[in-house]
Scaffold this active site. Structure first.
Site, mmCIF file in Angstrom:
data_model
loop_
_atom_site.group_PDB
_atom_site.id
_atom_site.type_symbol
_atom_site.label_atom_id
_atom_site.label_comp_id
_atom_site.label_asym_id
_atom_site.label_seq_id
_atom_site.Cartn_x
_atom_site.Cartn_y
_atom_site.Cartn_z
ATOM 1 N N CYS A 180 -56.942 -8.635 -17.397
ATOM 2 C CA CYS A 180 -57.253 -9.159 -16.277
ATOM 3 C C CYS A 180 -57.717 -8.316 -15.227
ATOM 4 O O CYS A 180 -58.280 -8.647 -14.085
ATOM 5 C CB CYS A 180 -55.888 -9.834 -15.532
ATOM 6 S SG CYS A 180 -55.020 -11.088 -16.766
ATOM 7 N N HIS A 223 -57.231 -11.526 -8.495
ATOM 8 C CA HIS A 223 -57.169 -12.215 -9.718
ATOM 9 C C HIS A 223 -56.230 -13.410 -9.794
ATOM 10 O O HIS A 223 -55.415 -13.596 -8.791
ATOM 11 C CB HIS A 223 -56.524 -11.245 -10.705
ATOM 12 C CG HIS A 223 -55.975 -11.803 -12.068
ATOM 13 N ND1 HIS A 223 -56.990 -12.579 -12.854
ATOM 14 C CD2 HIS A 223 -54.823 -11.627 -12.539
ATOM 15 C CE1 HIS A 223 -56.413 -12.713 -13.940
ATOM 16 N NE2 HIS A 223 -55.175 -12.486 -13.940
ATOM 17 N N ASN A 271 -55.591 -19.556 -15.355
ATOM 18 C CA ASN A 271 -55.862 -17.889 -15.345
ATOM 19 C C ASN A 271 -56.845 -17.803 -16.702
ATOM 20 O O ASN A 271 -56.548 -18.156 -17.712
ATOM 21 C CB ASN A 271 -54.761 -17.308 -15.621
ATOM 22 C CG ASN A 271 -54.717 -15.713 -15.621
ATOM 23 O OD1 ASN A 271 -56.028 -15.077 -15.859
ATOM 24 N ND2 ASN A 271 -53.644 -15.046 -15.928
HETATM 25 N N1 ACO Z 1 -42.629 -26.093 -17.986
HETATM 26 C C1 ACO Z 1 -41.248 -26.509 -17.714
HETATM 27 N N2 ACO Z 1 -40.096 -25.589 -17.639
HETATM 28 C C2 ACO Z 1 -40.435 -24.265 -17.785
HETATM 29 C C3 ACO Z 1 -42.026 -23.745 -18.247
HETATM 30 C C4 ACO Z 1 -42.949 -24.674 -18.337
HETATM 31 N N3 ACO Z 1 -44.113 -24.710 -18.623
HETATM 32 N N4 ACO Z 1 -41.947 -22.491 -18.418
HETATM 33 C C5 ACO Z 1 -40.662 -22.073 -18.346
HETATM 34 N N5 ACO Z 1 -39.749 -23.169 -17.938
HETATM 35 C C6 ACO Z 1 -38.396 -23.005 -17.573
HETATM 36 C C7 ACO Z 1 -37.806 -21.787 -18.346
HETATM 37 O O1 ACO Z 1 -37.384 -22.315 -19.593
HETATM 38 C C8 ACO Z 1 -36.505 -21.783 -17.414
HETATM 39 O O2 ACO Z 1 -35.586 -22.591 -17.635
HETATM 40 P P1 ACO Z 1 -34.216 -22.191 -17.402
HETATM 41 O O3 ACO Z 1 -33.902 -22.060 -15.922
HETATM 42 O O4 ACO Z 1 -33.513 -23.593 -17.905
HETATM 43 O O5 ACO Z 1 -33.673 -21.291 -18.302
HETATM 44 C C9 ACO Z 1 -37.101 -21.954 -16.174
HETATM 45 O O6 ACO Z 1 -38.458 -22.879 -16.120
HETATM 46 C C10 ACO Z 1 -37.764 -20.583 -15.505
HETATM 47 O O7 ACO Z 1 -38.412 -20.003 -15.984
HETATM 48 P P2 ACO Z 1 -39.009 -18.538 -15.608
HETATM 49 O O8 ACO Z 1 -39.950 -17.899 -16.921
HETATM 50 O O9 ACO Z 1 -37.835 -17.874 -14.989
HETATM 51 O O10 ACO Z 1 -39.868 -19.126 -14.373
HETATM 52 P P3 ACO Z 1 -40.494 -18.130 -13.329
HETATM 53 O O11 ACO Z 1 -40.229 -18.811 -12.143
HETATM 54 O O12 ACO Z 1 -40.653 -16.802 -13.549
HETATM 55 O O13 ACO Z 1 -42.159 -18.671 -13.655
HETATM 56 C C11 ACO Z 1 -44.201 -18.012 -14.458
HETATM 57 C C12 ACO Z 1 -42.928 -18.166 -14.740
HETATM 58 C C13 ACO Z 1 -45.026 -18.827 -13.739
HETATM 59 C C14 ACO Z 1 -44.776 -17.426 -15.735
HETATM 60 C C15 ACO Z 1 -44.048 -16.841 -13.492
HETATM 61 O O14 ACO Z 1 -43.224 -15.822 -13.746
HETATM 62 C C16 ACO Z 1 -45.353 -15.913 -13.400
HETATM 63 O O15 ACO Z 1 -46.530 -16.523 -12.953
HETATM 64 N N6 ACO Z 1 -45.489 -14.688 -13.596
HETATM 65 C C17 ACO Z 1 -46.802 -13.868 -13.603
HETATM 66 C C18 ACO Z 1 -47.564 -14.141 -14.706
HETATM 67 C C19 ACO Z 1 -48.518 -13.388 -14.719
HETATM 68 O O16 ACO Z 1 -49.458 -12.927 -13.767
HETATM 69 N N7 ACO Z 1 -49.414 -13.199 -15.810
HETATM 70 C C20 ACO Z 1 -50.381 -12.449 -16.166
HETATM 71 C C21 ACO Z 1 -51.206 -12.867 -17.103
HETATM 72 S S1 ACO Z 1 -52.620 -12.267 -17.329
HETATM 73 C C22 ACO Z 1 -52.919 -11.999 -18.952
HETATM 74 O O17 ACO Z 1 -52.083 -12.508 -19.691
HETATM 75 C C23 ACO Z 1 -53.753 -10.964 -19.441
#
Ligand code: ACO
Length: 357
Positions: free
Chosen positions: A115, A284, A314
């Site tokens: 990224c 990003h 993303n």
């Molecule tokens: N749909 C519905 N529910 C979901 C989904 C989904 N797609 N994904 C996760 N959940 C649920 C989980 O199972 C969890 O349920 P539980 O509470 O019953 O256990 C709940 O939602 C919370 O899950 P978290 O993973 O803790 O959610 P969070 O608030 O952390 O959000 C996210 C997740 C959006 C991924 C966030 O953490 C984020 O954006 N992080 C940064 C991601 C990022 O920057 N990535 C870089 C990628 S760059 C690259 O790949 C090269």
């Protein structure tokens, strides 16, 4: 005038044809529109047709950027390509883009900073042009995330409306294992053309602050498919989801909301500017909530920040040029504007680049 500066001459983007909204994803993954919007801000993303690769998208964005710059292909004397999803394990996508564009043989460099790849690319372009090694550089960011999505052919059929569905429970369950990840990504490419600028008017890439820290590489990575394994990929690895990215979303989130604003301040300070003087911040596009928090930390008004993750998700190496291009089209990056391009991604790699358009 001492060294020439790398001045932006043009930009272009490539967006694939298949628009996928959150409701469509909920047909194949246990997810729903509200969760995706609330947690990430994403509404749609675009997927390539099977057979379209990162270099295909990269070449399309490059053609548009060259046209926008009014630069003929034979003027390009260096290609820098950032992608984490190259067409092949090797070679990288740089020479493939050169071939697609029908350019003469020129140096073609591939960057692997995920990224933050495009930000690293901007610093590379700056160095190439300042040093006199190159005078016209094509910088491309392209990623085809669909290649990393572990969907069965049946899933793709349902997704592409070639089959009515519903999906078999095993497929639905398998896809849902990766729901936190799969809903975030889309395919796209963006390109910029830079030319050596001899006039001392303060325009061009001004400088960068970039970092890499392998101690956090485990929070975002693909465990399989590398030289740590012999052979680098096995059927067991695929069956065990070893080729699917592993992401500790919360840790990435926390790092992004602190490091992106910090490094943006740092690059401004390093080159003698204040936040008030900044006209546009392009970050990003990993999560709209990350960018909102970073904007708040920097106390920047909304008109100085441009996001388009809502539409594209993303797209890794493509987010910075895709976002910059649309901001420019919206009149937010005019000639003379001071722009910071800031990113954080797997590696970890992060940083910010300052340029005057
Ligand atoms: N749909 C519905 N529910 C979901 C989904 C989904 N797609 N994904 C996760 N959940 C649920 C989980 O199972 C969890 O349920 P539980 O509470 O019953 O256990 C709940 O939602 C919370 O899950 P978290 O993973 O803790 O959610 P969070 O608030 O952390 O959000 C996210 C997740 C959006 C991924 C966030 O953490 C984020 O954006 N992080 C940064 C991601 C990022 O920057 N990535 C870089 C990628 S760059 C690259 O790949 C090269």
């Amino acid at each position: 005038m001492g060294q020439p500066r790398a001045l932006l001459a043009g930009s272009g983007i490539a967006v694939p044809p298949l628009e996928i909204d959150n409701d469509t994803l909920s047909r194949i993954i246990d997810t729903h529109d509200r969760w995706i919007r609330e947690r990430s801000g994403i509404v749609t993303r675009f997927y390539v047709e099977p057979g379209t690769s990162s270099s295909d998208l990269g070449a399309e964005a490059s053609r548009k950027a060259l046209e926008d710059a009014g630069v003929e292909g034979d003027e390009v004397d260096y290609i820098v390509c950032a992608t984490m999803t190259p067409d092949h394990y090797f070679p990288g996508a740089g020479t493939l883009i050169q071939q697609h564009l029908g350019l003469r043989p020129v140096p073609a460099l591939d960057l692997r900073q995920q990224c933050a790849g495009f930000a690293y690319g901007l610093q590379t372009v700056d160095a190439l042009i300042r040093s006199g090694i190159a005078r016209t550089v094509l910088l491309v960011g392209c990623d085809v995330h669909t290649s990393l999505m572990p969907f069965s052919s049946r899933t793709w059929e349902v997704l592409h409306d070639e089959s009515k569905g519903p999906l078999e429970p095993e497929d639905f369950e398998w896809n849902s294992r990766f729901r936190h990840l799969l809903v975030l990504f889309g395919d796209a490419a963006g390109a910029m053309v830079f030319k050596a600028h001899e006039v001392d008017d303060g325009r061009g890439i001004l400088g960068a602050r970039l970092y890499g820290d392998g101690s956090r590489s485990d929070i975002l990575m693909v465990p399989g498919g590398g030289s740590r394994n012999r052979p680098f990929v096995t059927p067991e690895m695929i069956a065990g989801a070893g080729m699917v990215p592993v992401m500790d979303g919360r840790s990435v989130f926390k790092l992004a909301v602190t490091r992106m604003p910090k490094v943006t301040r740092e690059v401004l300070e390093a080159y003698g500017y204040t936040l008030d003087e900044l006209d546009l911040l392009v970050m990003h596009q990993a999560n709209l909530r990350i960018n909102e928090a970073a904007q708040k930390a920097l106390k920047l008004p909304s008109e100085k920040v441009f996001n388009n993750i809502q539409k594209y998700g993303n797209t890794t190496s493509a987010t910075l040029p895709l976002c910059f291009h649309e901001a420019r089209q919206a009149g937010k990056a005019k000639e003379g504007s001071l722009v910071a391009l800031t990113a954080l991604g797997a590696g970890l790699h992060w940083g910010s680049v300052l340029m005057r358009v």
